[in-house]
Design a protein around this motif. Sequence first.
Motif, PDB file in Angstrom:
ATOM      1  N   TYR A   1       0.827  -1.186   0.000  1.00 34.87           N
ATOM      2  CA  TYR A   1       0.000   0.000   0.000  1.00 34.87           C
ATOM      3  C   TYR A   1       0.867   1.243   0.000  1.00 34.87           C
ATOM      4  CZ  TYR A   1      -4.019   2.927   0.855  1.00 34.87           C
ATOM      5  OH  TYR A   1      -4.997   3.861   0.729  1.00 34.87           O
ATOM      6  N   GLU A   2       0.699   2.045  -1.028  1.00 37.67           N
ATOM      7  CA  GLU A   2       1.439   3.297  -1.111  1.00 37.67           C
ATOM      8  C   GLU A   2       0.514   4.424  -0.656  1.00 37.67           C
ATOM      9  OE1 GLU A   2       4.553   4.036  -2.007  1.00 37.67           O
ATOM     10  OE2 GLU A   2       5.074   1.925  -2.238  1.00 37.67           O
ATOM     11  N   VAL A   3       1.067   5.380   0.045  1.00 36.83           N
ATOM     12  CA  VAL A   3       0.265   6.519   0.474  1.00 36.83           C
ATOM     13  C   VAL A   3       0.043   7.426  -0.735  1.00 36.83           C
ATOM     14  CG1 VAL A   3       0.179   8.512   1.971  1.00 36.83           C
ATOM     15  CG2 VAL A   3       1.163   6.386   2.780  1.00 36.83           C
ATOM     16  N   SER A   4      -1.204   7.709  -1.045  1.00 36.75           N
ATOM     17  CA  SER A   4      -1.510   8.525  -2.212  1.00 36.75           C
ATOM     18  C   SER A   4      -1.772   9.969  -1.790  1.00 36.75           C
ATOM     19  CB  SER A   4      -2.724   7.960  -2.935  1.00 36.75           C
ATOM     20  OG  SER A   4      -3.840   8.075  -2.088  1.00 36.75           O
ATOM     21  N   ASP A   5      -1.838  10.845  -2.781  1.00 35.23           N
ATOM     22  CA  ASP A   5      -2.152  12.244  -2.500  1.00 35.23           C
ATOM     23  C   ASP A   5      -3.508  12.356  -1.826  1.00 35.23           C
ATOM     24  OD1 ASP A   5       0.196  12.960  -3.565  1.00 35.23           O
ATOM     25  OD2 ASP A   5      -0.603  13.481  -5.551  1.00 35.23           O
ATOM     26  N   GLU A   6      -4.378  11.492  -2.269  1.00 35.25           N
ATOM     27  CA  GLU A   6      -5.733  11.493  -1.728  1.00 35.25           C
ATOM     28  C   GLU A   6      -5.721  11.248  -0.209  1.00 35.25           C
ATOM     29  OE1 GLU A   6      -9.424   8.851  -2.847  1.00 35.25           O
ATOM     30  OE2 GLU A   6      -8.182   9.336  -4.592  1.00 35.25           O
TER      31      GLU A   6
ATOM     32  N   GLN B   1       2.880   7.059   6.004  1.00 38.10           N
ATOM     33  CA  GLN B   1       3.688   5.948   5.505  1.00 38.10           C
ATOM     34  C   GLN B   1       4.149   5.077   6.672  1.00 38.10           C
ATOM     35  OE1 GLN B   1       4.109   5.478   2.105  1.00 38.10           O
ATOM     36  NE2 GLN B   1       4.724   3.476   2.885  1.00 38.10           N
ATOM     37  N   LYS B   2       4.522   5.757   7.740  1.00 36.08           N
ATOM     38  CA  LYS B   2       5.013   5.027   8.895  1.00 36.08           C
ATOM     39  C   LYS B   2       3.904   4.164   9.490  1.00 36.08           C
ATOM     40  CE  LYS B   2       7.824   5.757  12.979  1.00 36.08           C
ATOM     41  NZ  LYS B   2       6.888   5.480  14.065  1.00 36.08           N
ATOM     42  N   LYS B   3       2.731   4.767   9.549  1.00 36.18           N
ATOM     43  CA  LYS B   3       1.594   4.021  10.085  1.00 36.18           C
ATOM     44  C   LYS B   3       1.325   2.786   9.247  1.00 36.18           C
ATOM     45  CE  LYS B   3      -1.344   7.256  12.311  1.00 36.18           C
ATOM     46  NZ  LYS B   3      -2.424   8.204  12.062  1.00 36.18           N
ATOM     47  N   VAL B   4       1.344   2.975   7.935  1.00 35.83           N
ATOM     48  CA  VAL B   4       1.095   1.862   7.028  1.00 35.83           C
ATOM     49  C   VAL B   4       2.171   0.794   7.198  1.00 35.83           C
ATOM     50  CG1 VAL B   4       1.051   1.189   4.604  1.00 35.83           C
ATOM     51  CG2 VAL B   4      -0.143   3.241   5.344  1.00 35.83           C
ATOM     52  N   ASP B   5       3.408   1.243   7.296  1.00 38.75           N
ATOM     53  CA  ASP B   5       4.500   0.279   7.454  1.00 38.75           C
ATOM     54  C   ASP B   5       4.358  -0.499   8.752  1.00 38.75           C
ATOM     55  OD1 ASP B   5       5.519   1.004   5.087  1.00 38.75           O
ATOM     56  OD2 ASP B   5       7.111   2.296   5.870  1.00 38.75           O
ATOM     57  N   ASP B   6       4.024   0.228   9.805  1.00 37.46           N
ATOM     58  CA  ASP B   6       3.844  -0.442  11.099  1.00 37.46           C
ATOM     59  C   ASP B   6       2.759  -1.494  11.013  1.00 37.46           C
ATOM     60  OD1 ASP B   6       5.776   0.969  12.211  1.00 37.46           O
ATOM     61  OD2 ASP B   6       4.521   2.269  13.456  1.00 37.46           O
ATOM     62  N   ALA B   7       1.655  -1.079  10.402  1.00 38.70           N
ATOM     63  CA  ALA B   7       0.531  -2.005  10.281  1.00 38.70           C
ATOM     64  C   ALA B   7       0.958  -3.222   9.479  1.00 38.70           C
ATOM     65  CB  ALA B   7      -0.648  -1.318   9.606  1.00 38.70           C
ATOM     66  N   LYS B   8       1.781  -2.965   8.456  1.00 43.77           N
ATOM     67  CA  LYS B   8       2.226  -4.059   7.618  1.00 43.77           C
ATOM     68  C   LYS B   8       3.090  -5.024   8.428  1.00 43.77           C
ATOM     69  CE  LYS B   8       4.818  -3.697   3.793  1.00 43.77           C
ATOM     70  NZ  LYS B   8       5.253  -2.953   2.581  1.00 43.77           N
ATOM     71  N   ALA B   9       3.995  -4.462   9.198  1.00 44.60           N
ATOM     72  CA  ALA B   9       4.876  -5.300  10.001  1.00 44.60           C
ATOM     73  C   ALA B   9       4.061  -6.145  10.982  1.00 44.60           C
ATOM     74  CB  ALA B   9       5.868  -4.432  10.766  1.00 44.60           C
ATOM     75  N   ARG B  10       3.062  -5.507  11.569  1.00 43.53           N
ATOM     76  CA  ARG B  10       2.214  -6.249  12.520  1.00 43.53           C
ATOM     77  C   ARG B  10       1.465  -7.364  11.825  1.00 43.53           C
ATOM     78  NH1 ARG B  10       0.938  -1.595  15.144  1.00 43.53           N
ATOM     79  NH2 ARG B  10      -0.928  -1.300  13.924  1.00 43.53           N
ATOM     80  N   GLU B  11       0.967  -7.029  10.646  1.00 37.73           N
ATOM     81  CA  GLU B  11       0.197  -8.016   9.894  1.00 37.73           C
ATOM     82  C   GLU B  11       1.077  -9.194   9.539  1.00 37.73           C
ATOM     83  OE1 GLU B  11      -1.775  -6.293   6.507  1.00 37.73           O
ATOM     84  OE2 GLU B  11      -2.153  -8.321   5.777  1.00 37.73           O
ATOM     85  N   LEU B  12       2.292  -8.865   9.111  1.00 36.22           N
ATOM     86  CA  LEU B  12       3.242  -9.903   8.730  1.00 36.22           C
ATOM     87  C   LEU B  12       3.491 -10.832   9.912  1.00 36.22           C
ATOM     88  CD1 LEU B  12       4.823 -10.531   6.229  1.00 36.22           C
ATOM     89  CD2 LEU B  12       6.722  -9.215   7.134  1.00 36.22           C
TER      90      LEU B  12
END
Lengths: 450, 101
Positions: free
Chosen positions: A129-134, A269-280
Amino acid sequence: MSVTVEEKGLVRTLTVEERGEKIKNLVNEVIKEISKQVNIPGFRKGHVPPSVIKARYKDVIKEEVAKKFVSEELQNILQEKNLTPVSPDVTFGDIELNGDTLKLKIAFEVAPEFELKDYEGMEIPVVKYEVSDEDVEKAIQTLLEQRAKYEPAEDKPVEKGDLIKIHYHIIADNGEEEEDDFEVIVGANQLRPEIEEKIIGKKVGDEIEVENVPLYDEQGKEFGKATVKVKILEVKKKILPEFNDEFVKEVGLGENVEEAKKKIREDLQKKVDDAKARELEQKIIDELAKQYDFEVPSSLVKAELEYLLQDYAQQLERIGIKPNQEMLAAAARGLEQTAIKNVRVMFVLNKIAEKEGIEVTEEEINKEIEEMAKAYGATTEQMRQYLEEQGAINNVIYTILRRKVIEHIKEKANIIEMTPEEYEEKYGKKETDTAESSKEQNQPEEAKKE
Amino acid sequence: MSGRNPYDILIRPVLTEKAVRLNEKENKLVFEVAMDANKIEIRKAVEDILGDKVKVKEVRTMIVKPKQKRVGFGKPGYTKKWKKAIVRIESEEPINIAELI
């Protein structure tokens, strides 16, 4: 001493028989201790002869002698038979004490035996998941909403988003009445939809009346209908601040708009990355749990379940619900599988650590305790002392070990990144967040407030 | 003789420091007995209850005098008057008085 071992699942039952001087000494010791404490009519304190104690406190003596015997001899017996209990609570019973012969049964659970399966090259799908302008725009909007101010607007008709002050008067069908003033934001799900509908478009001083509004009790059950009269006392218009350099400076996001946007993007981005790490991490654990199916010691499951329940109760309290016995019992049923899984994963992770030579050093423990101390606002020494008192040092070690092992698996795993669409196609729709469900839980209470 | 139940004659064994000492050192048992029981009845009752292996060698009895006891200031009261029997026995295995209760 004779010891026989009986196996039943993970439970080992030892039948121990010991005779001779040793038991005699133990018995005498116990009698001496008892005679110091008891008060028997006909005897001065401390002058009760052993024969009387023996006759009167048979069961106590038996129990105490067994306790002493276990605490003295258990280590030797375990070493001799090469057994390791999985938790320190060892039960003993069926005690027979006859002169200088002691016979008793000791039961405990041992760690399950299992073969380690292949854990390298595990395939783990992860949503990219990339952080978009939106997303950034959305975050800005939320920020603005949080900083919104309300200004009085006398003659304006009520719209969604306005803050209004109303006087309400509820007349229930059973005759009970209730009236009060309160402030509410229109369109924020705080009012009943049927009332909100009628309020929109009205002005200060207008009155509305809604009939047949169902009333709910705390369990969300309907218990009657009521007529609600609402008078609008004040209307305040929402004014959103502008997203400019000044605003950015005020909320501490940098010097100008560009900088702030960059910062917001980084945060997201950090939030998304954190969530990703947790999910992993969660996926690795799920995957491990899926692979194994060995029996786990029930005493550990029980402890884990208790821990989970405590956590759950705290969560409930945080959102303002006082957990009662029934709720906890229902939760316990649901959490049992989780507890079993957690314990099982613990064994697997420990075994992997053993195989890979992953160890926790004293340094790492100290660091972890230091961090914990910071989080709780205590000194490192206080934290350490507390942990030692609670016997929680092992938990700390396990937390570190678990993190290291998962890191290790992650390195070896085959992580497949895919877009949300691909993921959906392959694994079905992702579960949405739990925020929604907690909102629903709160609904009945709010309904009643009206 | 009289068909009285032996348990009506021997009311309870006396369990005190002194009684235990007599029991352990001199092979004697101490009982509280019925006020109207005589030595022959006591001998029979002890032999009945303790079984064949026990022979009674000697019975001595005495009346324990009531003692004046006062609670606070009121009228004095008295502890009860009772008959004590000290029985010397002969048996193969020692009888532990504490276990008779």
